[in-house]
Design an enzyme around this catalytic site. Structure first.
Site, PDB file in Angstrom:
ATOM      1  N   TYR A   1      57.043  49.728  25.148  1.00 43.68           N
ATOM      2  CA  TYR A   1      58.033  50.799  25.189  1.00 43.68           C
ATOM      3  C   TYR A   1      59.248  50.402  26.030  1.00 43.68           C
ATOM      4  O   TYR A   1      60.395  50.505  25.578  1.00 43.68           O
ATOM      5  CB  TYR A   1      57.432  52.102  25.743  1.00 43.68           C
ATOM      6  CG  TYR A   1      58.527  53.027  26.177  1.00 43.68           C
ATOM      7  CD1 TYR A   1      59.294  53.692  25.231  1.00 43.68           C
ATOM      8  CD2 TYR A   1      58.881  53.140  27.520  1.00 43.68           C
ATOM      9  CE1 TYR A   1      60.370  54.480  25.609  1.00 43.68           C
ATOM     10  CE2 TYR A   1      59.952  53.923  27.907  1.00 43.68           C
ATOM     11  CZ  TYR A   1      60.689  54.585  26.951  1.00 43.68           C
ATOM     12  OH  TYR A   1      61.766  55.336  27.313  1.00 43.68           O
TER      13      TYR A   1
ATOM     14  N   ASP B   1      57.852  56.149  22.415  1.00 46.99           N
ATOM     15  CA  ASP B   1      57.118  56.747  23.533  1.00 46.99           C
ATOM     16  C   ASP B   1      56.421  58.012  23.021  1.00 46.99           C
ATOM     17  O   ASP B   1      56.383  58.259  21.821  1.00 46.99           O
ATOM     18  CB  ASP B   1      58.085  57.077  24.674  1.00 46.99           C
ATOM     19  CG  ASP B   1      58.947  58.269  24.315  1.00 46.99           C
ATOM     20  OD1 ASP B   1      59.202  58.461  23.109  1.00 46.99           O
ATOM     21  OD2 ASP B   1      59.366  59.006  25.214  1.00 46.99           O
TER      22      ASP B   1
ATOM     23  N   GLU C   1      63.526  53.855  33.536  1.00 51.52           N
ATOM     24  CA  GLU C   1      62.461  53.808  32.533  1.00 51.52           C
ATOM     25  C   GLU C   1      61.100  53.586  33.182  1.00 51.52           C
ATOM     26  O   GLU C   1      60.106  54.183  32.765  1.00 51.52           O
ATOM     27  CB  GLU C   1      62.734  52.709  31.505  1.00 51.52           C
ATOM     28  CG  GLU C   1      63.910  53.002  30.568  1.00 51.52           C
ATOM     29  CD  GLU C   1      63.723  54.269  29.757  1.00 51.52           C
ATOM     30  OE1 GLU C   1      62.586  54.747  29.628  1.00 51.52           O
ATOM     31  OE2 GLU C   1      64.730  54.800  29.258  1.00 51.52           O
TER      32      GLU C   1
END
Length: 362
Positions: free
Chosen positions: A135, A153, A52
């Site tokens: 996020y 996102d 991520e």
DNA sequence: CAGACGTGGGA
DNA sequence: TTCCCAAGTCT
């Protein structure tokens, strides 16, 4: 095109999207197949976190090789926390947004020091770690721990803005989009739902020419019903990039080594390696003058490197000199054969290539 | 809130 | 060629 009358628009059901995801999800190195989730098997939180962070503002294609390299060298967050800082920066070189690498190291250390080497499983604790924001904290909580979190996102913003035909421009529309996302995020399979939203945004509900014919929410989408989903989401117009000028100095000694130095820890390309350069300024005078070199030498102009950063365009004049007496007052001398493994950002590799490579840029 | 912060690829 | 961006965060 057949339009669904407004009166027939239905609520976008998570189950419809999840069924689509089960058939059409992308297989990625950091993922566990949704079938395994059903058996209670979750992806490694370390893999989820690492991927991520790498994926922040970065394409899946670019991330794959970096991710595999990282988990090969540092298989656990404990390994990464114990890693040599320079080695991590070298492994990150080329991926961009280098504050991510600095925060990655800090975060790994904090996971070890504060949480005993195990990632916390709540959005709040995750968001307290360096480099993990709204996020990423939600993504880790949902994907690694199957918690119901609001994962929003750029993909999700696009999907939401189209499904609900939100005309308010970003970033002002974010709270509204978050409320819409809250309304459709399920209690069951929240991790798969988050990934399904992102896969849908990446492969079907794409920025240009969305493939609405393949969309599981085709009949629930207000923008589709209106006939033109592509312009969503609306965004504030972007500003043009100013030009900055500078010079870079590539010195080669008689042993075939290049003079390198370390940039300051903060700001642009912070902590990364570079060849000596002038400051990069908006001035039209002097900024590209060989007089500004770190030491006197027979500097020869070899060409120009143009490099576009997020908020400005850089034009670097490249100077080259052969140096007999290699003083190390200004950095260290690195054999040309070792340059590939250095923590050199792309712009610096371009500068060196123009100076000592065969190819010349314009 | 707006600006700083990289890069390579696709249309 | 030029533009736009791609799973954002920090200040």
């Amino acid at each position: 095109m057949t339009l669904t009358p407004r009166s027939q628009l239905t609520r976008p059901e998570a189950s419809l999207l999840l069924a689509w995801y089960d058939r059409h999800h992308r297989e990625l190195p950091w993922r566990v197949d949704p079938k395994m989730h059903a058996a209670g098997i979750r992806p490694d939180p370390y893999f989820v976190w690492l991927s991520e962070v790498m994926l922040q503002q970065t394409t899946v294609q670019a991330v794959k090789a970096y991710f595999l390299k990282f988990i090969s060298v540092w298989p656990t967050v404990v390994d990464l926390a114990a890693a040599d800082r320079e080695e991590v920066l070298k492994a990150w070189a080329g991926l961009g947004y280098y504050a991510r690498a600095r925060n990655l190291i800090k975060c790994a250390e904090e996971v070890v020091d504060r949480f005993g080497g195990k990632f916390p499983d709540t959005v709040e604790e995750l968001a307290s770690l360096p480099g993990i924001g709204d996020y990423t904290s939600a993504a880790i909580a949902a994907i690694a721990f199957n918690r119901r979190a609001l994962v929003m996102d750029g993909n999700v913003e696009r999907v939401i803005s189209r499904v609900f035909a939100i005309e308010m421009p970003l970033p002002a529309a974010k709270p509204l989009m978050r409320a819409c996302l809250d309304a459709i995020t399920p209690q069951d399979r929240p991790g798969d739902f988050a990934q399904a939203m992102m896969d849908l945004g990446a492969t079907v509900c794409s920025p240009r020419r969305p493939a609405c014919v393949f969309c599981p929410w085709r009949n629930d989408c207000r923008a589709f019903a209106q006939g033109d989903p592509e312009p969503f989401p609306f965004k504030a117009p972007k500003k043009e990039k100013p030009v900055r000028l500078g010079a870079a100095f590539v010195a080669l000694d008689d042993a075939g080594r290049v003079l390198l130095r370390k940039r300051g820890e903060k700001g642009l390309l912070g902590g990364m390696t570079e060849v000596p350069t002038t400051d990069w300024t908006a001035r039209q005078d002097g900024a590209t003058d060989p007089e500004a070199a770190p030491f006197a030498a027979d500097w020869q102009e070899k060409g120009m490197v143009t490099h576009v950063f997020t908020h400005f365009q850089l034009r670097l004049t490249i100077y080259f000199a052969k140096v007999m007496e290699a003083s190390d007052d200004h950095g260290w001398w690195e054999p040309v054969a070792n340059l590939e493994g250095q923590a050199l950002p792309t712009v610096m590799k371009k500068a060196i290539a123009v100076a000592i490579g065969e190819k010349r840029q314009k």
